[in-house]
Design a protein around this motif. Structure first.
Motif, PDB file in Angstrom:
ATOM      1  N   ILE A  28      -3.745  -3.689  -7.222  1.00 29.05           N
ATOM      2  CA  ILE A  28      -3.804  -2.328  -6.908  1.00 29.05           C
ATOM      3  C   ILE A  28      -5.349  -2.016  -6.706  1.00 29.05           C
ATOM      4  O   ILE A  28      -5.726  -1.453  -5.827  1.00 29.05           O
ATOM      5  N   HIS A  29      -6.408  -2.644  -7.524  1.00 27.51           N
ATOM      6  CA  HIS A  29      -7.958  -2.549  -7.082  1.00 27.51           C
ATOM      7  C   HIS A  29      -8.016  -3.266  -5.994  1.00 27.51           C
ATOM      8  O   HIS A  29      -9.092  -2.719  -5.232  1.00 27.51           O
ATOM      9  N   HIS A  30      -7.462  -4.049  -5.520  1.00 30.21           N
ATOM     10  CA  HIS A  30      -7.739  -4.627  -4.036  1.00 30.21           C
ATOM     11  C   HIS A  30      -7.388  -3.622  -2.979  1.00 30.21           C
ATOM     12  O   HIS A  30      -8.302  -3.417  -1.946  1.00 30.21           O
ATOM     13  N   HIS A  31      -6.419  -2.954  -3.145  1.00 30.14           N
ATOM     14  CA  HIS A  31      -6.010  -1.720  -2.235  1.00 30.14           C
ATOM     15  C   HIS A  31      -6.853  -0.649  -2.619  1.00 30.14           C
ATOM     16  O   HIS A  31      -7.297   0.225  -1.558  1.00 30.14           O
ATOM     17  N   PHE A  32      -7.014   0.033  -3.584  1.00 27.47           N
ATOM     18  CA  PHE A  32      -7.570   1.052  -4.125  1.00 27.47           C
ATOM     19  C   PHE A  32      -8.525   0.762  -5.199  1.00 27.47           C
ATOM     20  O   PHE A  32      -8.234   0.765  -6.187  1.00 27.47           O
ATOM     21  N   ARG A  35       0.677  -1.241  -0.108  1.00 18.65           N
ATOM     22  CA  ARG A  35       0.057   0.245  -0.049  1.00 18.65           C
ATOM     23  C   ARG A  35       0.959   1.314   0.015  1.00 18.65           C
ATOM     24  O   ARG A  35       0.798   2.133  -0.719  1.00 18.65           O
ATOM     25  N   SER A  36       1.926   1.232   1.035  1.00 20.34           N
ATOM     26  CA  SER A  36       2.737   2.501   0.869  1.00 20.34           C
ATOM     27  C   SER A  36       3.690   2.759  -0.473  1.00 20.34           C
ATOM     28  O   SER A  36       3.959   3.615  -0.902  1.00 20.34           O
ATOM     29  N   ASP A  37       4.116   1.537  -1.037  1.00 19.76           N
ATOM     30  CA  ASP A  37       4.813   1.528  -2.336  1.00 19.76           C
ATOM     31  C   ASP A  37       3.736   2.135  -3.206  1.00 19.76           C
ATOM     32  O   ASP A  37       4.329   2.903  -4.093  1.00 19.76           O
ATOM     33  N   LEU A  38       2.470   1.671  -3.207  1.00 23.51           N
ATOM     34  CA  LEU A  38       1.540   2.163  -4.204  1.00 23.51           C
ATOM     35  C   LEU A  38       1.451   3.735  -4.226  1.00 23.51           C
ATOM     36  O   LEU A  38       1.256   4.392  -4.928  1.00 23.51           O
TER      37      LEU A  38
END
Length: 191
Positions: free
Chosen positions: A39-43, A4-7
């Motif tokens: 990515i969609h999982h996180h955002f 998440r923070s890498d993203l």
């Protein structure tokens, strides 16, 4: 570092270089080497990602402003430290986040338009408060209109970032911030 923070880190750079409308989850997936589905999982949406970037940035930015106040008693020193934040983002070949967002205001969802406005207000409120303190302490000219001066400083720093960005030149040498400070300072008069 978590995914998440890498993203967030990677997406912030894309936002400040390519812009909101131009960057995609495909860019992001390629950049940090994960699948788009992750990515969609996180955002779930690009809007939710951008809001998370701006909120995380605002948190750091407010802390930075507090640090500037804590570490510098003199108002001129505070203003120079504030200007330095713009020089640093320019050095990293990035636009200031608020400037990058403002440039695309019409392409932004309503939630991000609001955050962008808040972001500029935070800049202006901090500047106005410090200008008032500088005037009270006799460091800055008392007759100046603090609201206009705050706006002028922000206009110059944001504008300077865009001009440097377009010319790929040295922001610090050409921002003109020293002219502003010279005009704000109370000059010693010798009788």
């Amino acid at each position: 570092m978590s995914t998440r923070s890498d993203l967030l880190t990677s997406a912030e750079i894309l936002l400040r270089t390519k812009g909101y409308a131009a960057f995609s989850y495909a860019d992001l997936a390629e950049d940090i080497g994960i699948k788009k589905a992750s990515i969609h999982h996180h955002f779930p949406t690009k809007e939710s990602l951008a809001i998370a970037i701006v909120e995380s940035y605002l948190f750091r930015f407010k802390n930075q402003l507090e640090c500037i106040n804590d570490e510098n008693t003199g108002i001129i020193d505070r203003l120079n430290a504030f200007a330095l934040m713009f020089a640093q983002s320019s050095k990293n070949a990035m636009l200031p986040l608020c400037g990058a967002l403002a440039a695309e205001l019409l392409a932004l969802p309503e939630s991000l338009k609001e955050l962008t406005r808040d972001f500029f207000e935070i800049h202006l409120n901090w500047l106005q408060a410090n200008i008032a303190l500088g005037q009270a302490a006799g460091e800055l000219k008392a007759e100046l209109d603090g609201v206009k001066v705050a706006r002028f400083i922000l206009n110059t720093l944001e504008g300077g970032s865009f001009v440097s960005w377009a010319l790929s030149d040295n922001y610090e040498q050409s921002s003109g911030f020293d002219f502003i400070l010279d005009g704000l300072r109370v000059t010693e008069t010798h009788h």
